[in-house]
Design an enzyme around this catalytic site. Structure first.
Site, PDB file in Angstrom:
ATOM      1  N   HIS A 178       0.844  -1.200   0.000  1.00 48.84           N
ATOM      2  CA  HIS A 178       0.000   0.000   0.000  1.00 48.84           C
ATOM      3  C   HIS A 178       0.881   1.253   0.000  1.00 48.84           C
ATOM      4  O   HIS A 178       0.723   2.144  -0.838  1.00 48.84           O
ATOM      5  CB  HIS A 178      -0.914  -0.025   1.231  1.00 48.84           C
ATOM      6  CG  HIS A 178      -1.760   1.185   1.408  1.00 48.84           C
ATOM      7  ND1 HIS A 178      -3.122   1.167   1.203  1.00 48.84           N
ATOM      8  CD2 HIS A 178      -1.463   2.458   1.789  1.00 48.84           C
ATOM      9  CE1 HIS A 178      -3.611   2.378   1.437  1.00 48.84           C
ATOM     10  NE2 HIS A 178      -2.622   3.172   1.805  1.00 48.84           N
ATOM     11  N   GLU A 179       1.803   1.307   0.947  1.00 43.05           N
ATOM     12  CA  GLU A 179       2.664   2.491   1.066  1.00 43.05           C
ATOM     13  C   GLU A 179       3.602   2.631  -0.131  1.00 43.05           C
ATOM     14  O   GLU A 179       3.804   3.739  -0.640  1.00 43.05           O
ATOM     15  CB  GLU A 179       3.459   2.445   2.371  1.00 43.05           C
ATOM     16  CG  GLU A 179       2.611   2.526   3.626  1.00 43.05           C
ATOM     17  CD  GLU A 179       1.775   3.797   3.737  1.00 43.05           C
ATOM     18  OE1 GLU A 179       2.148   4.843   3.150  1.00 43.05           O
ATOM     19  OE2 GLU A 179       0.727   3.748   4.409  1.00 43.05           O
ATOM     20  N   HIS A 239       1.852   4.170  -3.134  1.00 42.59           N
ATOM     21  CA  HIS A 239       1.781   5.638  -3.045  1.00 42.59           C
ATOM     22  C   HIS A 239       3.105   6.237  -3.515  1.00 42.59           C
ATOM     23  O   HIS A 239       3.142   7.182  -4.302  1.00 42.59           O
ATOM     24  CB  HIS A 239       1.553   6.094  -1.598  1.00 42.59           C
ATOM     25  CG  HIS A 239       0.184   5.869  -1.061  1.00 42.59           C
ATOM     26  ND1 HIS A 239      -0.966   6.168  -1.744  1.00 42.59           N
ATOM     27  CD2 HIS A 239      -0.219   5.389   0.151  1.00 42.59           C
ATOM     28  CE1 HIS A 239      -2.017   5.884  -0.988  1.00 42.59           C
ATOM     29  NE2 HIS A 239      -1.588   5.397   0.162  1.00 42.59           N
TER      30      HIS A 239
END
Length: 191
Positions: free
Chosen positions: A49-50, A53
């Protein structure tokens, strides 16, 4: 900046954060096996997820790097150990560019939850392939549910969550992606 370049600090922050998250999710039933299941199911959801980004931000020419929020990790430990409550606020990808358009910012934000949805699909396949009760089945079921939960939580349309940025950019996309995920998250919390 290459998507494959990590600073030493970023590697340390990601490592500490993922280990803390795995512990928080494996407690109070802690065992090495439960920790490993949490590390794979929750840890992969958090890291990818990170990093998504970060990857999309770099695609738009922004400097981006994950930073742990150690106060949030400590709070997570305290809440889990004292009250049994699961709370994770491990940190975030810090992004800097002189100017990001609302569309760029929205797409950067959307990348994280969509990654969790993709991971949920992978974990769902594990559930289908492996025999109920097997280790990979349990990894699959936990990974499926936690990744959809994380996607829904992050699509909440309030700052500082991803959903707020997506909603500002494109309310229609937020509704199409966010509402079903938030609905699933609420279902998991209350039913």
């Amino acid at each position: 900046m290459s998507i494959f370049r990590f600073s030493q600090r970023e590697i340390i922050d990601l490592t500490i954060s993922v280990l803390a998250i795995a512990f928080i999710f494996s407690y109070p039933n802690f065992s090495i096996l439960v920790f490993i299941i949490s590390l794979i199911a929750v840890g992969s959801g958090f890291i990818f997820h990170e990093l998504m980004h970060r990857t999309v931000a770099r695609k738009y020419g922004a400097w981006s790097e994950f930073r742990a929020w150690y106060e949030g990790l400590i709070l997570g430990f305290i809440l889990k150990l004292v009250f049994g409550a699961t709370f994770i606020a491990p940190g975030a990808v810090y992004i800097y560019k002189d100017y990001l358009t609302p569309e760029e910012n929205g797409k950067i934000a959307l990348a994280g939850p969509l990654t969790n949805v993709a991971l949920a699909f992978v974990f769902f396949i594990l559930m289908l392939i492996f025999k109920p009760g097997s280790l990979l089945y349990w990894i699959g079921i936990f990974g499926f549910h936690i990744n959809l939960f994380l996607a829904g939580f992050n699509m909440l349309p309030i700052p500082p969550f991803d959903g707020e940025k997506v909603l500002k950019w494109n309310p229609f996309i937020w509704a199409i992606v966010g509402l079903p995920l938030i609905g699933y998250m609420l279902y998991m919390m209350f039913w």
